[in-house]
Write an enzyme that holds these catalytic residues in place. Structure first.
Site, PDB file in Angstrom:
ATOM      1  N   GLU A  91     -11.427  65.471  18.057  1.00 57.77           N
ATOM      2  CA  GLU A  91     -10.160  64.984  17.621  1.00 57.77           C
ATOM      3  C   GLU A  91     -10.232  63.476  17.085  1.00 57.77           C
ATOM      4  O   GLU A  91     -11.404  63.030  17.492  1.00 57.77           O
ATOM      5  CB  GLU A  91      -9.106  65.170  18.706  1.00 57.77           C
ATOM      6  CG  GLU A  91      -7.607  64.523  18.358  1.00 57.77           C
ATOM      7  CD  GLU A  91      -6.884  65.018  17.346  1.00 57.77           C
ATOM      8  OE1 GLU A  91      -7.435  65.137  16.108  1.00 57.77           O
ATOM      9  OE2 GLU A  91      -5.875  65.582  17.691  1.00 57.77           O
ATOM     10  N   ASP A  92      -9.648  62.810  16.269  1.00 55.93           N
ATOM     11  CA  ASP A  92      -9.816  61.707  15.724  1.00 55.93           C
ATOM     12  C   ASP A  92      -9.176  60.648  16.772  1.00 55.93           C
ATOM     13  O   ASP A  92      -9.927  59.582  17.191  1.00 55.93           O
ATOM     14  CB  ASP A  92      -9.324  61.375  14.297  1.00 55.93           C
ATOM     15  CG  ASP A  92      -7.735  61.797  14.247  1.00 55.93           C
ATOM     16  OD1 ASP A  92      -7.218  62.509  15.409  1.00 55.93           O
ATOM     17  OD2 ASP A  92      -7.051  61.585  13.240  1.00 55.93           O
ATOM     18  N   ASP A 150      -3.026  59.353  20.955  1.00 55.75           N
ATOM     19  CA  ASP A 150      -2.038  58.216  21.087  1.00 55.75           C
ATOM     20  C   ASP A 150      -1.165  58.554  22.486  1.00 55.75           C
ATOM     21  O   ASP A 150      -1.538  58.132  23.543  1.00 55.75           O
ATOM     22  CB  ASP A 150      -1.159  58.477  19.788  1.00 55.75           C
ATOM     23  CG  ASP A 150      -0.125  57.289  19.728  1.00 55.75           C
ATOM     24  OD1 ASP A 150       0.036  56.444  20.672  1.00 55.75           O
ATOM     25  OD2 ASP A 150       0.743  57.319  18.700  1.00 55.75           O
ATOM     26  N   PHE A 161      -1.457  50.818  14.759  1.00 56.04           N
ATOM     27  CA  PHE A 161      -1.508  52.094  13.897  1.00 56.04           C
ATOM     28  C   PHE A 161      -2.836  51.488  13.091  1.00 56.04           C
ATOM     29  O   PHE A 161      -3.146  50.604  12.332  1.00 56.04           O
ATOM     30  CB  PHE A 161      -0.574  52.311  12.804  1.00 56.04           C
ATOM     31  CG  PHE A 161      -0.622  53.410  12.150  1.00 56.04           C
ATOM     32  CD1 PHE A 161      -0.097  54.691  12.733  1.00 56.04           C
ATOM     33  CD2 PHE A 161      -1.169  53.372  10.786  1.00 56.04           C
ATOM     34  CE1 PHE A 161      -0.325  55.851  11.990  1.00 56.04           C
ATOM     35  CE2 PHE A 161      -1.296  54.624  10.330  1.00 56.04           C
ATOM     36  CZ  PHE A 161      -0.799  56.119  10.696  1.00 56.04           C
ATOM     37  N   ARG A 201      -8.172  57.475   3.993  1.00 53.15           N
ATOM     38  CA  ARG A 201      -9.140  58.495   4.487  1.00 53.15           C
ATOM     39  C   ARG A 201     -10.470  58.307   4.165  1.00 53.15           C
ATOM     40  O   ARG A 201     -11.594  58.264   4.684  1.00 53.15           O
ATOM     41  CB  ARG A 201      -8.792  59.932   4.293  1.00 53.15           C
ATOM     42  CG  ARG A 201      -7.620  60.689   5.163  1.00 53.15           C
ATOM     43  CD  ARG A 201      -7.539  61.963   4.993  1.00 53.15           C
ATOM     44  NE  ARG A 201      -6.145  62.751   5.096  1.00 53.15           N
ATOM     45  CZ  ARG A 201      -5.601  62.758   6.489  1.00 53.15           C
ATOM     46  NH1 ARG A 201      -6.401  62.434   7.525  1.00 53.15           N
ATOM     47  NH2 ARG A 201      -4.444  63.304   6.632  1.00 53.15           N
TER      48      ARG A 201
END
Ligand code: 5GP
Ligand code: MG
Ligand code: MG
Length: 197
Positions: A118-119, A122, A171, A184
């Site tokens: 996963e990136d 949060d 963010f 991206r």
């Protein structure tokens, strides 16, 4: 890091306020993570990329695991899977994720050693729901690696098995993480300008 020291594509120059993690630092960290993952590996791994944000980390992690074979002969057999996951936003009680794989496709994970890639974590909500879904098909083992985890009071306490970097509650974009599908294609992990949001 000062923006002057790194290459930012012209089309993003105005939108990036700072570089949080330069590409080279990401790549170094992934080498280390690959080693830790291989050392702990219980046997053949099904490496599951969580799209779209996880794709760059997934690609570089798999590359590093393959390089380790050449360096010290470690051999972990990998099969590669890709999942798109969407959280239901307004679901408070039961919670759930929409997974792009059919039930039949998910059944393929039964008895396998899964590594979820996963990136970013949060709140942790998406990953907890994904893991709940995967548990239903009874994999042999499930481990999770996330390149980033956010230090946020919104966290549900979930911590992945292998974390690249703990980052401040901002963010971030780049290295396959997007803002409305942009950024991206940026190499570094960056914080975007306020004017951009
Ligand atoms: P969670 O369910 O842990 O709150 O959020 C997980 C998902 O939200 C991540 O997989 C990612 O798609 C998105 N997300 C959370 N924080 C960020 C961020 O700082 N930048 C980007 N681009 N996406 C984020
Ligand atoms: Mg993600
Ligand atoms: Mg996104």
């Amino acid at each position: 890091y000062s923006l002057d020291h790194f290459v930012i594509p012209d089309h993003y120059e105005e939108d990036v306020s700072s570089i949080l993690i330069p590409h080279g630092v990401i790549m170094d960290r992934i080498k280390k993570l690959a080693r830790m993952i291989v050392d702990d590996s219980p046997g053949p791994l099904v490496v599951c990329c969580v799209l779209k944000g996880g794709h760059q980390y997934f690609a570089d992690l798999v590359d590093e695991i393959k390089k380790l074979r050449r360096i010290n002969g470690t051999s972990v057999q990998l099969s590669l899977e890709f999942i798109r996951v969407k959280s239901y936003m307004n679901d408070t009680s039961s919670g759930g994720v929409k997974i792009s794989l059919t039930d039949a496709e998910l059944q393929e994970f039964k008895g396998k050693n899964l590594l979820i890639v996963e990136d970013i974590i949060d709140t942790g909500a998406t990953m907890v729901k994904l893991l709940d879904r995967l548990a239903l098909v009874e994999p042999k083992s499930v481990r999770v690696t996330s390149l980033l985890i956010k230090k946020t009071p919104r966290s549900n306490g979930y911590i992945p098995d292998y974390v690249g970097f703990a980052i401040p509650d901002a963010f971030v974009v780049g290295y396959a993480l997007d803002y409305n599908e942009y950024f991206r294609d940026l190499d570094h992990i960056c914080v975007i300008s306020v004017s951009c949001i």
